[in-house]
Design a protein around this motif. Structure first.
Motif, mmCIF file in Angstrom:
data_model
loop_
_atom_site.group_PDB
_atom_site.id
_atom_site.type_symbol
_atom_site.label_atom_id
_atom_site.label_comp_id
_atom_site.label_asym_id
_atom_site.label_seq_id
_atom_site.Cartn_x
_atom_site.Cartn_y
_atom_site.Cartn_z
ATOM 1 N N THR A 86 0.716 -1.231 -0.063
ATOM 2 C CA THR A 86 -0.086 0.027 -0.039
ATOM 3 C C THR A 86 0.960 1.249 -0.064
ATOM 4 O OG1 THR A 86 -1.777 -1.290 1.315
ATOM 5 C CG2 THR A 86 -1.788 1.272 1.129
ATOM 6 N N LEU B 168 -13.402 5.359 7.157
ATOM 7 C CA LEU B 168 -12.124 5.037 7.036
ATOM 8 C C LEU B 168 -11.407 5.822 8.179
ATOM 9 C CD1 LEU B 168 -10.858 5.218 3.248
ATOM 10 C CD2 LEU B 168 -11.418 3.339 4.693
ATOM 11 N N THR C 18 -0.975 5.671 4.279
ATOM 12 C CA THR C 18 -0.716 4.352 4.302
ATOM 13 C C THR C 18 -1.476 3.941 5.499
ATOM 14 O OG1 THR C 18 1.224 4.168 3.067
ATOM 15 C CG2 THR C 18 0.606 2.136 4.192
ATOM 16 N N ARG D 240 -5.074 4.443 5.727
ATOM 17 C CA ARG D 240 -6.023 3.791 4.788
ATOM 18 C C ARG D 240 -6.061 2.265 5.108
ATOM 19 N NH1 ARG D 240 -9.043 1.377 2.608
ATOM 20 N NH2 ARG D 240 -9.872 1.311 0.402
ATOM 21 N N THR D 241 -5.137 1.864 5.821
ATOM 22 C CA THR D 241 -5.185 0.456 6.462
ATOM 23 C C THR D 241 -5.717 0.175 7.792
ATOM 24 O OG1 THR D 241 -2.743 0.701 7.148
ATOM 25 C CG2 THR D 241 -3.176 -0.160 4.930
ATOM 26 N N GLN E 242 -10.946 -3.418 -1.018
ATOM 27 C CA GLN E 242 -10.393 -2.361 -0.411
ATOM 28 C C GLN E 242 -9.404 -1.789 -0.891
ATOM 29 O OE1 GLN E 242 -11.632 -0.432 2.327
ATOM 30 N NE2 GLN E 242 -13.389 -1.540 2.090
ATOM 31 N N ILE F 6 -6.009 0.678 -5.343
ATOM 32 C CA ILE F 6 -4.715 1.226 -4.699
ATOM 33 C C ILE F 6 -3.508 0.466 -5.574
ATOM 34 C CG2 ILE F 6 -3.360 1.820 -2.782
ATOM 35 C CD1 ILE F 6 -5.995 2.345 -1.287
#
Length: 533
Positions: A36, A67, A79, A82-83, A474, A478
């Motif tokens: 990612t 998110l 990163t 987003r995770t 998800q 990306i």
């Protein structure tokens, strides 16, 4: 004899049983986070591009709701932000499942009693499960930090991100250990643990979207703590202590409760049923309906609550447009304010569909649980054939998730219609839109039934398949994955209504695929031997 005698052999036993699962759960987050970060570096190579992206995220409460808030504009910050939602799937849930699998599930299967007849202390099984799960959480967090460092991210931020992942894993371990003491049935324990994590997610949404006096709710949620640690944006190291304290308190409570209950029993004992069954239980469908009733109520309540939040947030999308002329200009080209709100609502309904798919997997796995506990053998000793037995549970694994998703869509429609004074139109519109998300959930339930019938030992891998599909949805765009790869997920084929045109053909295809998988699972169970234990 010490209460902890036998911890070492039990640890070796757990490591032996999970010799494939634990390495995957340890390495996958590190690889995913590193990939990612590399993808974000390609997508937003300049500071200006990242700042524009951060501005868009900050002005969109829909993205913030799903998110969380974005802190910082560096590659590492993007990163980590987003995770975080992926960490719930790859850190918190595995922590819950690991502990319950090696404690409560072992007791229900009778293996805990067998082990207890040897030189093993009373607390040794719980201690062994906690030590293995905690060690996995720490190693997983270290892997995440290493994955970020390998892509050139700053050391402090990488360590903070790894600590946040490890902390969420430890929180899941503590929640799983606690709920495993409360109920006799591991499914109920997993359900309550999942409900606690869902509540933590909702608290984080309310805190981040509503703000003001409700912003403090984020500090009541372990998922909110992940954002509050501010990795790559002035790290708040004391937040790590919240994870450790939460895990310590919940595991200590679990240890205390384990001394106050009998083996194979929960703190909350299951009440015996009436001596005679009602007419409603005199058929396989009636028995399956009774067995699935509790899970149906629990999942539906959670999905409806989420639908109310999605619908209630709809009007806030209009406020975003008023404060962002550039975004308004862009959206005018795609249909204006109404189209923007519909995109937000379709994202909310899509998440409801994902939750419904998780419910479908759990409901279908009830078949395997009934088989291992010997309940299936008892039912099959009566004039009930295998297809009727498996078909009754498969029916519940289809109807339950479908009704829960429709209820979530209706709740979103009622909430959105109530705040926009358009209840008569929005409630039926979003109810019909939510129906588009049912076929993909049915495919997941049918896939689980197919594994049960054809590869029974691999039934639980349905969870891994679901997580893989979620990751494809998800992170696939990306990471720049080929569309062919992303098409493996049934959720890719679901039209994002009401934000996109309704396409019937993919829904028909998904429904036919679900029917074929259900049929394959029933045919497989008809031809194989039933297993016990």
């Amino acid at each position: 004899m010490s209460s902890y005698v036998g911890v070492r052999p039990l640890i070796r036993l757990i490591l032996r049983r999970d010799r494939f699962l634990l390495p995957i759960l340890t390495v996958l987050p590190a690889v995913m986070v590193g990939a990612t970060a590399a993808a974000f570096a390609d997508l937003y190579p300049t500071d200006q591009a990242r700042e524009q992206f951060a501005t868009l995220v900050a002005t969109n409460p829909g993205i913030t709701a799903f998110l969380g808030p974005l802190h910082g504009t560096s590659i590492g910050a993007l990163t980590f932000w987003r995770t975080v939602i992926v960490a719930v799937m790859l850190a918190a849930l595995p922590g819950v499942f690991l502990v319950i699998r090696h404690t409560r599930a072992e007791e229900q299967a009778g293996r805990r009693e067998l082990i207890g007849s040897t030189v093993v202390g009373r607390h040794a099984p719980l201690a062994a499960a906690l030590l293995v799960a905690a060690a996995w959480s720490i190693l997983m967090g270290a892997g995440v930090a290493a994955g970020l460092l390998a892509t050139g991210q700053p050391g402090a931020g990488s360590l903070a991100a790894g600590a946040a992942w490890a902390g969420l894993g430890l929180a899941g371990v503590g929640i799983g250990a606690l709920t495993a003491q409360l109920f006799e049935n591991p499914r109920t324990a997993r359900g309550l643990a999942g409900g606690i994590l869902a509540l933590a997610y909702v608290l984080r949404i309310v805190a981040d979207v509503a703000g003001g006096a409700l912003a403090g709710l984020s500090w009541l949620s372990p998922i909110g703590w992940m954002h509050e640690i501010r990795a790559f944006d002035g790290e708040r190291w004391p937040v790590v202590g919240l994870f450790i304290g939460f895990a310590a308190v919940t595991t200590a409570a679990a240890a205390a409760l384990s001394t106050r209950r009998d083996l194979d029993a929960g703190v909350w004992a299951t009440r015996p049923g009436p001596a005679a069954a009602t007419r409603g239980l005199s058929s396989p469908n009636g028995l399956a309906r009774r067995l699935h009733r509790g899970a149906f109520v629990g999942w539906t309540v959670g999905i409806v609550a989420y639908g109310v939040i999605v619908g209630g947030l709809g009007p806030s999308m209009a406020d975003v447009l008023e404060d962002n002329p550039q975004l308004m200009e862009i959206l005018d080209r795609i249909g204006g304010e109404g189209a923007f709100i519909d995109i937000f609502l379709s994202a909310g309904l899509g998440f409801i569909g994902l939750i419904g798919a998780a419910y479908a997997v759990q409901a279908a796995l009830r078949l395997r649980g009934e088989e291992l506990l010997g309940h299936a053998e008892t039912v099959l000793s009566t004039p009930v054939d295998r297809v009727r037995f498996a078909g009754s549970h498969s029916l519940m694994a289809s109807i339950g998730p479908a009704l829960a998703i429709l209820a979530g869509g209706l709740a979103a429609g009622i909430a959105y219609g109530a705040v926009t004074d358009d209840l008569g139109v929005q409630a039926p519109r979003l109810l019909l839109a939510s129906a588009a998300y049912v076929p993909a959930a049915l495919v997941m339930g049918a896939l689980t039934v197919a594994l049960f019938g054809l590869l029974p030992r691999a039934s639980s891998w349905a969870w891994a398949v679901l997580v893989t599909f979620l990751l494809l949805g998800q992170l696939g765009p990306i990471l720049g994955l080929e569309q062919t790869v992303m098409n493996l997920s049934p959720f890719t084929h679901t039209p994002a209504v009401p934000g996109a045109p309704l396409r019937i053909a993919p829904l028909v295809g998904l429904t036919m695929a679900a029917g074929g998988l259900f049929a394959a699972g029933l045919a497989g169970f008809r031809r194989r031997d039933a297993a016990i234990g």
